[in-house]
Design a protein around this motif. Structure first.
Motif, mmCIF file in Angstrom:
data_model
loop_
_atom_site.group_PDB
_atom_site.id
_atom_site.type_symbol
_atom_site.label_atom_id
_atom_site.label_comp_id
_atom_site.label_asym_id
_atom_site.label_seq_id
_atom_site.Cartn_x
_atom_site.Cartn_y
_atom_site.Cartn_z
ATOM 1 N N LYS A 88 0.792 -1.254 0.098
ATOM 2 C CA LYS A 88 0.123 0.000 -0.142
ATOM 3 C C LYS A 88 0.947 1.016 0.126
ATOM 4 O O LYS A 88 2.024 1.501 0.770
ATOM 5 N N THR A 89 0.637 2.238 -0.978
ATOM 6 C CA THR A 89 1.493 3.596 -1.039
ATOM 7 C C THR A 89 0.617 4.523 -0.070
ATOM 8 O O THR A 89 -0.499 4.378 -0.247
ATOM 9 N N SER A 90 1.182 5.006 0.563
ATOM 10 C CA SER A 90 0.795 6.251 1.229
ATOM 11 C C SER A 90 0.006 7.400 0.636
ATOM 12 O O SER A 90 0.795 8.049 -0.467
ATOM 13 N N GLN A 91 -1.126 7.865 0.789
ATOM 14 C CA GLN A 91 -1.656 8.897 0.202
ATOM 15 C C GLN A 91 -0.932 10.205 0.721
ATOM 16 O O GLN A 91 -0.967 10.319 1.922
ATOM 17 N N THR A 92 -0.772 11.059 -0.217
ATOM 18 C CA THR A 92 -0.210 12.128 -0.040
ATOM 19 C C THR A 92 -0.926 13.674 -0.609
ATOM 20 O O THR A 92 -1.841 13.247 -1.494
ATOM 21 N N MET A 93 -0.819 14.576 0.139
ATOM 22 C CA MET A 93 -1.569 15.763 -0.416
ATOM 23 C C MET A 93 -0.329 17.067 -0.405
ATOM 24 O O MET A 93 0.565 17.106 0.318
ATOM 25 N N LYS A 94 -0.791 17.979 -1.230
ATOM 26 C CA LYS A 94 -0.026 19.133 -1.101
ATOM 27 C C LYS A 94 -0.106 20.035 0.303
ATOM 28 O O LYS A 94 -1.141 19.827 0.874
ATOM 29 N N PRO A 95 0.896 20.737 0.616
ATOM 30 C CA PRO A 95 1.087 21.561 1.798
ATOM 31 C C PRO A 95 -0.333 22.253 1.701
ATOM 32 O O PRO A 95 -0.822 22.656 2.989
ATOM 33 N N ALA A 96 -0.604 23.090 0.659
ATOM 34 C CA ALA A 96 -2.062 23.899 0.691
ATOM 35 C C ALA A 96 -3.212 23.119 1.239
ATOM 36 O O ALA A 96 -3.919 23.664 2.228
ATOM 37 N N TYR A 103 -3.014 29.259 8.122
ATOM 38 C CA TYR A 103 -2.526 30.011 7.038
ATOM 39 C C TYR A 103 -1.325 29.431 6.546
ATOM 40 O O TYR A 103 -0.283 29.312 7.378
ATOM 41 N N LEU A 104 -1.095 28.977 5.292
ATOM 42 C CA LEU A 104 -0.050 28.117 4.819
ATOM 43 C C LEU A 104 1.172 28.939 4.847
ATOM 44 O O LEU A 104 2.148 28.317 5.225
ATOM 45 N N GLU A 105 1.096 30.389 4.534
ATOM 46 C CA GLU A 105 2.448 31.259 4.574
ATOM 47 C C GLU A 105 2.854 31.182 5.942
ATOM 48 O O GLU A 105 3.972 31.532 6.045
ATOM 49 N N ALA A 106 2.162 30.924 6.855
ATOM 50 C CA ALA A 106 2.763 31.153 8.177
ATOM 51 C C ALA A 106 3.210 29.773 8.937
ATOM 52 O O ALA A 106 4.009 29.596 9.875
ATOM 53 N N THR A 107 3.375 28.802 8.155
ATOM 54 C CA THR A 107 3.690 27.583 8.273
ATOM 55 C C THR A 107 5.287 27.469 8.377
ATOM 56 O O THR A 107 5.809 28.089 7.539
ATOM 57 N N PRO A 108 5.981 26.587 8.908
ATOM 58 C CA PRO A 108 7.443 26.431 8.551
ATOM 59 C C PRO A 108 7.797 25.982 7.260
ATOM 60 O O PRO A 108 6.844 25.355 6.381
ATOM 61 N N ALA A 109 8.868 26.362 6.770
ATOM 62 C CA ALA A 109 9.129 26.150 5.465
ATOM 63 C C ALA A 109 9.388 24.632 4.990
ATOM 64 O O ALA A 109 8.817 24.297 4.031
ATOM 65 N N GLU A 110 9.543 23.793 5.962
ATOM 66 C CA GLU A 110 9.772 22.191 5.782
ATOM 67 C C GLU A 110 8.220 21.713 5.450
ATOM 68 O O GLU A 110 8.155 21.080 4.789
ATOM 69 N N PHE A 111 7.303 22.207 5.934
ATOM 70 C CA PHE A 111 5.853 21.892 5.817
ATOM 71 C C PHE A 111 5.609 22.528 4.456
ATOM 72 O O PHE A 111 4.901 21.975 3.607
ATOM 73 N N ARG A 112 5.892 23.864 3.996
ATOM 74 C CA ARG A 112 5.321 24.285 2.846
ATOM 75 C C ARG A 112 5.858 23.734 1.673
ATOM 76 O O ARG A 112 5.587 23.724 0.580
ATOM 77 N N GLU A 113 7.234 23.197 1.754
ATOM 78 C CA GLU A 113 8.107 22.708 0.742
ATOM 79 C C GLU A 113 7.924 21.073 0.343
ATOM 80 O O GLU A 113 8.276 21.153 -0.670
ATOM 81 N N GLY A 114 7.455 20.390 1.340
ATOM 82 C CA GLY A 114 7.103 19.216 1.157
ATOM 83 C C GLY A 114 5.941 18.540 0.856
ATOM 84 O O GLY A 114 4.835 19.407 0.289
ATOM 85 N N VAL A 115 5.496 17.390 0.831
ATOM 86 C CA VAL A 115 4.247 16.911 0.601
ATOM 87 C C VAL A 115 3.916 16.314 1.982
ATOM 88 O O VAL A 115 4.694 15.712 2.970
ATOM 89 N N VAL A 116 2.607 16.153 2.315
ATOM 90 C CA VAL A 116 2.003 15.651 3.488
ATOM 91 C C VAL A 116 1.280 14.314 3.347
ATOM 92 O O VAL A 116 0.424 14.276 2.637
ATOM 93 N N SER A 117 1.578 13.072 3.947
ATOM 94 C CA SER A 117 1.004 11.757 3.870
ATOM 95 C C SER A 117 -0.333 12.052 4.816
ATOM 96 O O SER A 117 -0.298 12.696 5.743
ATOM 97 N N ARG A 118 -1.337 11.228 4.281
ATOM 98 C CA ARG A 118 -2.393 10.917 5.277
ATOM 99 C C ARG A 118 -1.893 10.753 6.744
ATOM 100 O O ARG A 118 -2.604 11.346 7.812
ATOM 101 N N ASP A 119 -0.940 9.971 7.056
ATOM 102 C CA ASP A 119 -0.642 9.645 8.314
ATOM 103 C C ASP A 119 0.223 10.670 9.004
ATOM 104 O O ASP A 119 -0.214 10.955 10.309
ATOM 105 N N GLU A 120 0.767 11.520 8.348
ATOM 106 C CA GLU A 120 1.442 12.709 9.029
ATOM 107 C C GLU A 120 0.510 13.585 9.344
ATOM 108 O O GLU A 120 0.388 14.281 10.523
ATOM 109 N N LEU A 121 -0.731 14.056 8.323
ATOM 110 C CA LEU A 121 -1.854 14.812 8.597
ATOM 111 C C LEU A 121 -2.625 14.302 9.912
ATOM 112 O O LEU A 121 -2.650 15.164 10.939
ATOM 113 N N ASN A 122 -2.775 13.119 10.357
ATOM 114 C CA ASN A 122 -3.481 12.384 11.394
ATOM 115 C C ASN A 122 -2.509 12.548 12.726
ATOM 116 O O ASN A 122 -3.111 13.102 13.553
#
Length: 131
Positions: free
Chosen positions: A5-13, A22-41
């Motif tokens: 199973k591959t992990s579902q990912t989403m854009k930082p926005a 507010y996306l622009e106020a998040t840390p750079a590493e959050f804005r520049e990567g992708v976020v997996s469903r597990d990371e979001l949870n």
């Protein structure tokens, strides 16, 4: 054959929207990567300090600002609020209660009342026996 199973990912926005920040106020590493469903949870269940701070003090995205002021996003625009606001700015607006905010809150209250009335009418029609 094994399937992994591959992990579902989403854009930082998308992740920021789901987290209510507010996306622009998040840390750079959050804005520049992708976020997996597990990371979001994980962010939702055990938010790091930066996320707790953003949720507490802002800047907040328009949907959060609108909800905290009790108006619609369109109402914010009509009131001239187009930028993200901090909690302090939101509280100052509530304290000052400018005319546009009073008007938009009244409009929003009418919209909620009408929605509730329509919901009750629809419920009554469903419960009425068919002839």
């Amino acid at each position: 054959m094994t399937s992994h199973k591959t992990s579902q990912t989403m854009k930082p926005a998308t992740a920021a929207k789901k987290l209510g920040v507010y996306l622009e106020a998040t840390p750079a590493e959050f804005r520049e990567g992708v976020v997996s469903r597990d990371e979001l949870n994980a962010l939702q269940t055990d938010p790091p300090e930066w996320l707790r701070e953003l949720r507490r003090n802002g800047p907040h995205p328009r949907p959060v600002v609108a909800a905290r002021l009790g108006v619609s996003i369109s109402g914010l625009a009509r009131g001239g609020i187009t930028d993200p606001l901090t909690t302090e700015q939101i509280n100052a607006l509530k304290a000052d209660m400018p005319e546009w905010l009073e008007r938009e809150r009244a409009t929003q209250a009418e919209v909620r009342k009408e929605a509730a009335r329509a919901k009750e009418k629809k419920k009554a029609e469903r419960e009425r026996p068919q002839s």
